[in-house]
Design a protein around this motif. Sequence first.
Motif: not given
Length: 453
Positions: A344-346, A351-353, A392-395, A400-403
């Motif tokens: 799934l995309p970033g 959202r899942l996390v 809220r920040d996912v790594y 950092p997560l790339v959307p």
Amino acid sequence: MTIIHTNDLHSHFEHWPKLSRYIATTRAAALARGEGVLVVDDGDAMDRVHPLSEATDGQANVDLFNAAGYDAATIGNNEGIGNPHDTLAHLYDHATFPVALANLFEADGTRPVFAKPVVYRTVAGIRVAIIGFTAPYFDSYRPNGWSVRPVADILPGLLADIRGSYDVLVVLSHLGLPTDRYLATHYPQLDVIIGGHTHHLLPTGETDQHTLLAAAGKYGEHVGVVTVDVAAHAVTAMRAATVAVADLPEEAEDAATIAGYQARGTALLAAEPVADLPQALTIDNDGPSPLLTAGLAAIAAGGHTDLAALNAGLFLGDLPAGVVTKADLHRVLPHPMHLMVTTLPGTELWRLVMEMEKNKGFLRHFHFTGMSFRGKQFGWLDYRGLTVANNRDVYVDGEPLVPNRLYRLTSLDHYLFLPFFPTLEIVGDNELLFPDFLRTVVGRWLAAQYPLK
């Protein structure tokens, strides 16, 4: 004629001594009255949660049915999805009863050798046709090398083909009570539907126009008896009843017999060493732990992904230091669960996390059963390769997560059945990895990390 029926036994062998004696005595009494007798099972007889079923690949279950004189059976999802393709293909090689199963096919569209769409039996001059159906879990059967079809694609043509060849038409339906009721309403040709899958108990049956629905609950806690009166090759009356197995007489050797099933299965599994741990791997439902960390590494390796998610409640105990056997793995991870790789995309991974983080506190002490879970509570949910900061920040691996980047995450097919992580089902591109169970994957990883000396 009398039909003695069981369903959803799930390898609860603790009820088998009483249940099998009841089958024998009820059959003998019916035969003495000059009645025809059939003994049938509606599927999910086998469940690898019991060590004897696990160690013998279900052959112990078949042997018990042979000894009890079953006349026909169908399969449930535990036989169909809980076994590798080749294990199911040969599960009934030595069965003395036929398997009625009309909606399961090989991947090439041919019928499995062990399955018959219709089983015919003649008892006391009464011609009985038995059709079997199993729950069509399309996404789970497909990666296991099978093609399962909806009942609506099979039943109308089958009814046309067999018209006039029977006096009583029985369906072994491992489809659930709502589907059974639908079938009774829309297919009045069906005389008796013996149901299961949803573990429903119909103490005196349920009638829809001409069709009688019967079901005996779950785990061998009840056994069902259907009586069908036939005159001039036509059904004139039907009755259903269930008997509580707990109320049946116990014999002195029952406890030893039941303990023997457990001991035999455990001994067979204990004879197969897997790994040699230098120190114990412990589990903690309230936070990170060595065994959960190992489990995350194991499923990430099994799914060939950098990212993974897993809950502590899956592990029902610690793994002690020293030699770990298949018995230890089965004790700790009895669940019939497979790995699932989700792409799934970033944006959707974020959202899942967030769904997981939102539900984490609630799930830690959430108690539930079913949906392949054989434990008690969900426990701590943890990740591999993922961290969350400031709520809220996912790594991902520290970055950092790339959307707009695609990510791959390994978790379990079990999570698809839970309502807590809807993103998996709604937008995830999910690949279920068959045939290995979670315990097999963990065992393989442990063997590689801590080989036997």
